[in-house]
Design a protein around this motif. Structure first.
Motif, PDB file in Angstrom:
ATOM      1  N   UNK B  93       0.854  -1.189   0.000  1.00 19.30           N
ATOM      2  CA  UNK B  93       0.000   0.000   0.000  1.00 19.30           C
ATOM      3  C   UNK B  93       0.889   1.238   0.000  1.00 19.30           C
ATOM      4  N   UNK B  94       0.261   2.399  -0.150  1.00 19.65           N
ATOM      5  CA  UNK B  94       1.078   3.618  -0.170  1.00 19.65           C
ATOM      6  C   UNK B  94       1.693   3.897   1.196  1.00 19.65           C
ATOM      7  N   UNK B  95       1.151   3.249   2.223  1.00 18.39           N
ATOM      8  CA  UNK B  95       1.771   3.388   3.543  1.00 18.39           C
ATOM      9  C   UNK B  95       2.935   2.409   3.716  1.00 18.39           C
ATOM     10  N   UNK B  96       3.180   1.605   2.684  1.00 21.03           N
ATOM     11  CA  UNK B  96       4.287   0.651   2.751  1.00 21.03           C
ATOM     12  C   UNK B  96       3.920  -0.665   3.390  1.00 21.03           C
ATOM     13  N   UNK B  97       2.632  -0.868   3.658  1.00 23.09           N
ATOM     14  CA  UNK B  97       2.205  -2.126   4.274  1.00 23.09           C
ATOM     15  C   UNK B  97       1.886  -3.161   3.195  1.00 23.09           C
ATOM     16  N   UNK B  98       1.958  -4.417   3.594  1.00 18.96           N
ATOM     17  CA  UNK B  98       1.645  -5.496   2.656  1.00 18.96           C
ATOM     18  C   UNK B  98       0.153  -5.474   2.345  1.00 18.96           C
ATOM     19  N   UNK B  99      -0.183  -5.456   1.063  1.00 19.82           N
ATOM     20  CA  UNK B  99      -1.587  -5.410   0.654  1.00 19.82           C
ATOM     21  C   UNK B  99      -2.117  -6.822   0.433  1.00 19.82           C
ATOM     22  N   UNK B 100      -3.431  -6.946   0.354  1.00 15.57           N
ATOM     23  CA  UNK B 100      -4.008  -8.267   0.069  1.00 15.57           C
ATOM     24  C   UNK B 100      -3.832  -8.614  -1.408  1.00 15.57           C
ATOM     25  N   UNK B 101      -3.656  -7.612  -2.238  1.00 16.24           N
ATOM     26  CA  UNK B 101      -3.432  -7.863  -3.666  1.00 16.24           C
ATOM     27  C   UNK B 101      -2.149  -8.649  -3.883  1.00 16.24           C
ATOM     28  N   UNK B 102      -2.230  -9.656  -4.734  1.00 20.03           N
ATOM     29  CA  UNK B 102      -1.025 -10.406  -5.073  1.00 20.03           C
ATOM     30  C   UNK B 102      -0.383  -9.813  -6.319  1.00 20.03           C
ATOM     31  N   UNK B 103       0.914  -9.986  -6.422  1.00 21.88           N
ATOM     32  CA  UNK B 103       1.618  -9.646  -7.648  1.00 21.88           C
ATOM     33  C   UNK B 103       2.509 -10.837  -7.981  1.00 21.88           C
ATOM     34  N   UNK B 144       4.798  -9.704 -15.688  1.00 21.89           N
ATOM     35  CA  UNK B 144       4.397  -9.450 -14.304  1.00 21.89           C
ATOM     36  C   UNK B 144       2.882  -9.314 -14.287  1.00 21.89           C
ATOM     37  N   UNK B 145       2.251  -9.762 -13.219  1.00 25.75           N
ATOM     38  CA  UNK B 145       0.806  -9.546 -13.095  1.00 25.75           C
ATOM     39  C   UNK B 145       0.507  -8.808 -11.801  1.00 25.75           C
ATOM     40  N   UNK B 146      -0.571  -8.047 -11.835  1.00 36.39           N
ATOM     41  CA  UNK B 146      -0.977  -7.287 -10.653  1.00 36.39           C
ATOM     42  C   UNK B 146      -2.115  -8.006  -9.920  1.00 36.39           C
ATOM     43  N   UNK B 147      -2.755  -7.300  -9.027  1.00 29.31           N
ATOM     44  CA  UNK B 147      -3.758  -7.915  -8.163  1.00 29.31           C
ATOM     45  C   UNK B 147      -4.952  -8.505  -8.868  1.00 29.31           C
ATOM     46  N   UNK B 148      -5.245  -8.058 -10.076  1.00 31.37           N
ATOM     47  CA  UNK B 148      -6.380  -8.624 -10.808  1.00 31.37           C
ATOM     48  C   UNK B 148      -5.897  -9.489 -11.974  1.00 31.37           C
ATOM     49  N   UNK B 149      -4.626  -9.848 -11.952  1.00 31.03           N
ATOM     50  CA  UNK B 149      -4.101 -10.780 -12.956  1.00 31.03           C
ATOM     51  C   UNK B 149      -3.723 -10.130 -14.270  1.00 31.03           C
ATOM     52  N   UNK B 150      -3.715  -8.808 -14.330  1.00 32.60           N
ATOM     53  CA  UNK B 150      -3.363  -8.117 -15.571  1.00 32.60           C
ATOM     54  C   UNK B 150      -1.879  -7.756 -15.581  1.00 32.60           C
ATOM     55  N   UNK B 151      -1.342  -7.634 -16.795  1.00 31.16           N
ATOM     56  CA  UNK B 151       0.030  -7.129 -16.928  1.00 31.16           C
ATOM     57  C   UNK B 151      -0.014  -5.621 -16.689  1.00 31.16           C
ATOM     58  N   UNK B 152       0.746  -5.137 -15.719  1.00 31.42           N
ATOM     59  CA  UNK B 152       0.634  -3.705 -15.371  1.00 31.42           C
ATOM     60  C   UNK B 152       1.383  -2.799 -16.349  1.00 31.42           C
TER      61      UNK B 152
END
Lengths: 418, 237
Positions: B93-103, B144-152
């Motif tokens: 996240x922008x706070x530097x915390x681990x997000x639930x989104x996978x990459x 690379x894939x982002x949290x919704x499986x797309x190439x960013x």
């Protein structure tokens, strides 16, 4: 709410007197007599149902005799009542009933049944009787029934079967008089029972997405369940869920994507049974979440100062200097016409698109490499041009050439081994 | 005791070399091992790869097919390799915390190799060890894939240039390996394997690879090179 098995059954029954004798006589001699009696008193016709049609019928109802179920769910029930929907049932008979035969149609209550030994309503049965004129001939006979007579109360919350009986009663050919009947029973499954709601487990907030998961513990044993996920930025209730965006899934989790970061979304989930009845949407099945900005690995890499720019470009364009060059257009046309039209060609194109871009970048920067690539591509471009003009001959020649080459190599290999 | 052991060993070697093998000219290798690209070597400070995927390695699977074209005091072959590996981590996240989104980071390494196997001792004297060296060119397809499986995509805030999180990178590698000839342990079974399906030799092997996957430094790329160890099984036929 499991499926009731097949609705169309063909039954031949005996009148009450013959069954009574059969049950009361014990000795062998009498049994032989009863068998003879039964045979001599059997019906002369058999009934067979072929299809249905009607106004505004759902596909769920199953219009053919081969359909394993004829289903009416809650939405159908409401729609059929509102539109006065009817169904035509077409049936035929084999054989000719004895003179003086009678004909009738009965409709049971949901979960009930009707007697089939007479065409009139019995004293104790709760059935609707439709008096029908004698059909002539007994082929492709149409019976029209209002579906509201089959469904009953749409808010009943039951999952029952309603049976339509088509009955022919004819005088018995035996010496003691009486009647025999033939009937056709068509079962309609009237599933007016909603599945139980689900309970939301959690919602995970991601970048432009929310991932919601839920538990479906109150619909044990139900098969073919699916779930509808609703989301909206407005307050979500059971009453207004139709205004929300929605999608269905067979999983117990769902990722809603394309959302706006830093905006609150309300999310709800309903259960849908195999007959498309949908549960209500109580508070326990509604939650909220806010998508937030998340940096994926590539963004972290670039933010750290990474130089990689990714992306692709292509060898021929690099060699000929422009994507509009005639050679490039020829190769592009060849790709579209001969490669993208078959699995092998598509695989080759995918491989080419994946492997060629970095090479193309190097070629584009060096005149010598560009010249060499143009020379190497010359025969390819020429063959592609010829194939566009005379596709069958050229491609057949190439195949024959490849085949001949394979034979030569195989022969050389065999010769070497010997 | 020593003499008996020597005689038994000699008999085993003789049995190994006694039967007439079918012709051999191909090799198939199936190999597995860890892979961790040197992405973070690009940065003097910061380690985005480690931040996203941790300090572990991804699991690489590779299939190699070789054609042996020269057999004299060893075997020379050309070969190609196809592989796949991926790693999954979490975005921040922008706070530097681990997000639930996978990459996730996916890579398909393709290689073209020149291979030399010093199998003279194995072929002529039944010694079951075959050292080998491989060198060749690589082409790594990665995405690379982002949290919704797309190439960013990444838009540079200063230049406005858009970069895509996928690409292909050229490189090279050198591999040193050692194979153990399983036929040595069960010569009868090996002979049957050859007679029935034409597999002359079966090996287990291990190899260590030095790879430089950075477009040969022609332009700045994500460095996918590594030092990695792979082990597997090989069939020569």
């Amino acid at each position: 709410m499991k499926g009731f098995k097949v609705a169309q059954t063909l039954l031949e029954s005996h009148d009450g007197r013959s069954w009574g004798l059969d049950m009361s006589l014990k000795s062998l001699g009498f049994c032989v007599l009863v068998l003879f009696w039964s045979f001599s008193a059997s019906a002369t016709v058999t009934l067979k149902y072929s299809r249905m049609d009607g106004n505004g019928l759902s596909d769920r109802i199953g219009k053919l005799s081969t359909d394993t179920e004829h289903v009416i769910n809650i939405d159908d029930c409401i729609k059929y009542k509102k539109n006065n929907t009817y169904v035509n049932i077409y049936w035929s008979a084999t054989g000719t009933p004895a003179a003086g035969w009678d004909y009738g149609v009965k409709i049971s209550q949901p979960g009930g049944s009707c007697s089939t030994d007479k065409t009139t309503k019995g004293d104790t049965e709760d059935c609707k009787v439709l008096q029908q004129a004698h059909p002539e001939p007994l082929s492709d006979v149409k019976v029209t029934i209002q579906l509201s007579d089959i469904t009953g109360d749409c808010n009943a919350g039951t999952d029952e079967k309603t049976t339509v009986y088509i009955i022919i009663v004819e005088p018995s050919s035996g010496t003691s008089g009486g009647t025999v009947s033939s009937h056709l029973a068509i079962e309609f499954r009237v599933d007016l029972k909603r599945p139980n709601p689900v309970k939301i487990d959690e919602v995970k907030e991601g970048d432009s997405n929310l991932k919601v998961s839920w538990a479906d513990t109150d619909n044990p044993g139900e098969k073919d369940m699916s779930y509808r996920v609703y989301w909206t930025t407005s307050t979500l209730t059971d009453a207004n869920k139709g205004n929300a965006e929605s999608d269905t899934t067979t999983s117990t989790s769902y990722q809603i994507s394309g959302l706006e970061n830093d905006r609150m979304y309300f999310v709800g989930v309903t259960a849908i049974d195999a007959n498309d009845n949908e549960s209500t949407l109580p508070d326990a099945a509604i939650t909220s979440g806010m998508p937030i900005k998340v940096s994926d690995f590539f963004e972290q890499y670039k933010n750290a100062g990474g130089a990689e720019t990714g992306g692709f470009c292509f060898i021929a364009t690099a060699a000929y200097g422009s994507p509009m060059a005639s050679e490039v257009e020829t190769l592009r046309a060849f790709r579209d016409r001969f490669l993208l039209t078959n699995p092998l060609g598509r695989a080759f194109v995918r491989l080419y698109y994946a492997a060629s871009p970095p090479l193309a970048e190097v070629i584009a920067r060096h005149d010598v490499l560009r010249g060499m690539t143009r020379v190497a591509l010359w025969p390819v471009v020429r063959i592609a041009s010829l194939a566009m003009v005379a596709p069958v001959g050229i491609l057949a020649s190439l195949w024959l050439l490849a085949l001949a080459l394979a034979f030569v190599l195989a022969g050389r290999r065999r010769g070497g081994k010997a | 005791m020593n003499r008996a052991f020597f005689l038994a060993f000699a008999a085993l070697l003789w049995a190994q070399t006694a039967w007439a093998e079918s012709e051999r000219d191909m090799m198939l290798e199936l190999k597995f091992g860890p892979y961790r690209p040197n992405v973070d070597s690009e940065f003097k400070s910061g380690s985005p790869y480690e931040k996203a995927f941790g300090s572990g390695s991804m699991f690489m699977s590779k299939l190699e097919f070789d054609y042996e074209f020269f057999k004299r005091h060893g075997t020379l072959a050309v070969g190609g390799t196809f592989g796949y590996a991926h790693d999954t981590g979490h975005g921040v996240t922008k706070e530097g915390k681990e997000a639930s989104d996978e990459t996730a980071f996916h890579v398909i390494p393709l290689t073209l190799d020149l291979i030399y196997r010093w199998d003279y001792l194995a072929q002529a004297h039944g010694v079951p060890l075959v050292p080998n060296v491989k060198a060749g060119f690589d082409y790594y397809i990665w995405w690379i894939t982002n949290g919704v499986g797309h190439v960013p995509q990444y838009k540079d805030p200063n230049t406005g240039k858009v970069s895509k999180g996928r690409g292909g990178t050229f490189g090279g590698h050198v591999t040193l390996g050692l194979s153990f000839l399983l036929d040595w342990l069960a010569p009868d079974m090996a002979q049957t394997f050859d007679t029935d399906v034409g597999v002359n030799n079966t090996f287990i092997f291990a190899e260590y690879t030095f790879s430089w996957i950075n477009d040969f430094g022609v332009r700045k790329r994500m460095d996918l090179g590594s030092r990695t160890f792979l082990a597997g099984i090989a069939f020569e036929f």
